[in-house]
Write a protein that holds these residues in place. Structure first.
Motif, PDB file in Angstrom:
ATOM      1  N   VAL A 169       0.508  -1.343  -0.352  1.00  0.00           N
ATOM      2  CA  VAL A 169      -0.199  -0.102   0.154  1.00  0.00           C
ATOM      3  C   VAL A 169       0.964   1.093  -0.120  1.00  0.00           C
ATOM      4  N   ARG A 170       1.862   0.873   0.840  1.00  0.00           N
ATOM      5  CA  ARG A 170       2.572   2.406   0.871  1.00  0.00           C
ATOM      6  C   ARG A 170       3.569   2.778  -0.192  1.00  0.00           C
ATOM      7  N   LYS A 171       4.038   1.514  -1.236  1.00  0.00           N
ATOM      8  CA  LYS A 171       4.169   1.009  -2.249  1.00  0.00           C
ATOM      9  C   LYS A 171       3.234   2.475  -3.304  1.00  0.00           C
ATOM     10  N   LYS A 172       2.535   2.192  -3.190  1.00  0.00           N
ATOM     11  CA  LYS A 172       1.153   2.340  -4.402  1.00  0.00           C
ATOM     12  C   LYS A 172       1.476   4.020  -3.933  1.00  0.00           C
ATOM     13  N   TYR A 173       0.839   3.908  -2.595  1.00  0.00           N
ATOM     14  CA  TYR A 173       0.911   5.844  -2.427  1.00  0.00           C
ATOM     15  C   TYR A 173       1.699   7.062  -2.436  1.00  0.00           C
ATOM     16  N   THR A 174       3.326   5.637  -2.396  1.00  0.00           N
ATOM     17  CA  THR A 174       5.025   6.250  -3.035  1.00  0.00           C
ATOM     18  C   THR A 174       5.210   7.143  -4.726  1.00  0.00           C
ATOM     19  N   ILE A 175       3.894   6.063  -5.191  1.00  0.00           N
ATOM     20  CA  ILE A 175       4.225   6.445  -6.974  1.00  0.00           C
ATOM     21  C   ILE A 175       2.689   7.507  -7.089  1.00  0.00           C
ATOM     22  N   GLN A 176       1.919   7.377  -5.893  1.00  0.00           N
ATOM     23  CA  GLN A 176       1.027   7.935  -6.677  1.00  0.00           C
ATOM     24  C   GLN A 176       1.251   9.656  -6.424  1.00  0.00           C
TER      25      GLN A 176
ATOM     26  N   GLU B 173       3.714  11.396  -8.964  1.00  0.00           N
ATOM     27  CA  GLU B 173       2.888  11.612 -10.418  1.00  0.00           C
ATOM     28  C   GLU B 173       2.660  12.822  -9.756  1.00  0.00           C
ATOM     29  N   ASN B 174       1.291  12.804  -8.415  1.00  0.00           N
ATOM     30  CA  ASN B 174       1.233  14.775  -8.278  1.00  0.00           C
ATOM     31  C   ASN B 174       1.682  15.482  -8.400  1.00  0.00           C
ATOM     32  N   GLU B 175       2.914  15.523  -7.420  1.00  0.00           N
ATOM     33  CA  GLU B 175       3.941  15.913  -7.530  1.00  0.00           C
ATOM     34  C   GLU B 175       4.455  16.420  -9.133  1.00  0.00           C
TER      35      GLU B 175
ATOM     36  N   ALA C 174      -5.786  23.269  -6.869  1.00  0.00           N
ATOM     37  CA  ALA C 174      -6.206  23.283  -5.556  1.00  0.00           C
ATOM     38  C   ALA C 174      -6.223  21.870  -5.775  1.00  0.00           C
ATOM     39  N   ASN C 175      -6.539  21.391  -5.954  1.00  0.00           N
ATOM     40  CA  ASN C 175      -6.776  19.633  -6.721  1.00  0.00           C
ATOM     41  C   ASN C 175      -6.149  18.972  -5.828  1.00  0.00           C
ATOM     42  N   VAL C 176      -4.900  18.904  -6.628  1.00  0.00           N
ATOM     43  CA  VAL C 176      -2.985  18.678  -6.849  1.00  0.00           C
ATOM     44  C   VAL C 176      -2.815  19.304  -5.194  1.00  0.00           C
ATOM     45  N   ARG C 177      -3.257  19.402  -5.042  1.00  0.00           N
ATOM     46  CA  ARG C 177      -2.903  20.225  -3.478  1.00  0.00           C
ATOM     47  C   ARG C 177      -3.141  19.342  -2.802  1.00  0.00           C
ATOM     48  N   LYS C 178      -4.204  18.997  -2.600  1.00  0.00           N
ATOM     49  CA  LYS C 178      -5.002  18.530  -1.595  1.00  0.00           C
ATOM     50  C   LYS C 178      -5.359  17.358  -2.270  1.00  0.00           C
ATOM     51  N   ARG C 179      -4.765  16.015  -3.519  1.00  0.00           N
ATOM     52  CA  ARG C 179      -4.503  14.862  -2.470  1.00  0.00           C
ATOM     53  C   ARG C 179      -2.976  15.102  -2.136  1.00  0.00           C
ATOM     54  N   ILE C 180      -1.914  15.727  -2.893  1.00  0.00           N
ATOM     55  CA  ILE C 180      -0.381  15.511  -2.090  1.00  0.00           C
ATOM     56  C   ILE C 180      -0.791  15.763  -1.117  1.00  0.00           C
ATOM     57  N   GLU C 181      -1.236  16.433  -0.354  1.00  0.00           N
ATOM     58  CA  GLU C 181      -1.796  16.135   1.381  1.00  0.00           C
ATOM     59  C   GLU C 181      -2.096  15.257   1.748  1.00  0.00           C
ATOM     60  N   TYR C 182      -3.326  14.736   1.454  1.00  0.00           N
ATOM     61  CA  TYR C 182      -4.085  13.780   1.661  1.00  0.00           C
ATOM     62  C   TYR C 182      -2.432  12.521   1.417  1.00  0.00           C
ATOM     63  N   ILE C 183      -2.048  12.455   0.582  1.00  0.00           N
ATOM     64  CA  ILE C 183      -1.454  10.952   0.442  1.00  0.00           C
ATOM     65  C   ILE C 183      -0.071  11.437   1.155  1.00  0.00           C
ATOM     66  N   SER C 184       0.007  12.309   1.104  1.00  0.00           N
ATOM     67  CA  SER C 184       1.196  12.553   2.520  1.00  0.00           C
ATOM     68  C   SER C 184       0.938  12.173   4.033  1.00  0.00           C
TER      69      SER C 184
ATOM     70  N   ARG D 210       0.654   7.659   7.763  1.00  0.00           N
ATOM     71  CA  ARG D 210      -0.198   6.733   8.939  1.00  0.00           C
ATOM     72  C   ARG D 210       0.391   5.432   9.211  1.00  0.00           C
ATOM     73  N   LEU D 211       0.897   5.217   7.624  1.00  0.00           N
ATOM     74  CA  LEU D 211       1.672   4.196   6.995  1.00  0.00           C
ATOM     75  C   LEU D 211       2.637   3.371   7.663  1.00  0.00           C
ATOM     76  N   ASP D 212       3.463   4.781   7.730  1.00  0.00           N
ATOM     77  CA  ASP D 212       4.906   4.635   9.000  1.00  0.00           C
ATOM     78  C   ASP D 212       4.369   4.231  10.417  1.00  0.00           C
ATOM     79  N   ALA D 213       3.307   4.843  10.431  1.00  0.00           N
ATOM     80  CA  ALA D 213       2.956   5.177  12.075  1.00  0.00           C
ATOM     81  C   ALA D 213       2.726   3.465  12.604  1.00  0.00           C
ATOM     82  N   THR D 214       1.888   3.039  11.130  1.00  0.00           N
ATOM     83  CA  THR D 214       1.081   1.691  11.510  1.00  0.00           C
ATOM     84  C   THR D 214       2.920   0.663  11.421  1.00  0.00           C
TER      85      THR D 214
END
Length: 130
Positions: free
Chosen positions: A34-41, A44-46, A79-89, A94-98
């Motif tokens: 899951v972390r790998k998937k989010y890192t790729i996303q 891409e968003n950046e 704004a949408n892309v920034r929100k997505r980056i914020e969410y993914i970060s 959260r995944l790192d803590a888990t």
């Protein structure tokens, strides 16, 4: 007779702990996927954000919604892309803590298993001498 009962009990406990450890290892592997998937996303968003920053104010921006390209305001797209980056970060944090929690549990289980194995070996060694 009681030593063989204790031996069987220790083996059952060892088996349970080993199953728990296996489940933790699967959870860790799933977390990594899951972390790998989010890192790729995130990457891409950046990249999209950098591309949007290069555009002029009057540039046409389109968003793919299903099979249709819909015109979108540049500020809204930004704004949408920034929100997505914020969410993914946030999800990555959260995944790192888990993951850290799962790894601590895994190390704890490994220690328990090691101690159980030592107890079983000492019980077998005591049996062999008798």
């Amino acid at each position: 007779m009681s030593s063989s009962t204790a031996f069987r009990e220790l083996q059952r406990e060892l088996e349970t702990k080993a199953n728990d450890l296996s489940k933790l290892q699967k959870d860790i592997a799933k977390n990594h996927q899951v972390r790998k998937k989010y890192t790729i996303q995130l990457g891409e968003n950046e990249l999209v954000l950098k591309e949007l920053d290069l555009l002029k104010e009057d540039a046409n921006v389109y968003k793919l919604i299903g099979p249709v390209l819909v015109k979108q305001d540049l500020a809204e797209a930004n704004a949408n892309v920034r929100k997505r980056i914020e969410y993914i970060s946030a999800e990555l944090k959260r995944l790192d803590a888990t993951l850290q929690d799962l790894e601590e549990k895994q190390n704890s289980k490994k220690d328990m298993i090691f101690k159980l194995q030592q107890r079983i070996q000492s019980l077998q060694a005591g049996k062999g001498k008798a």
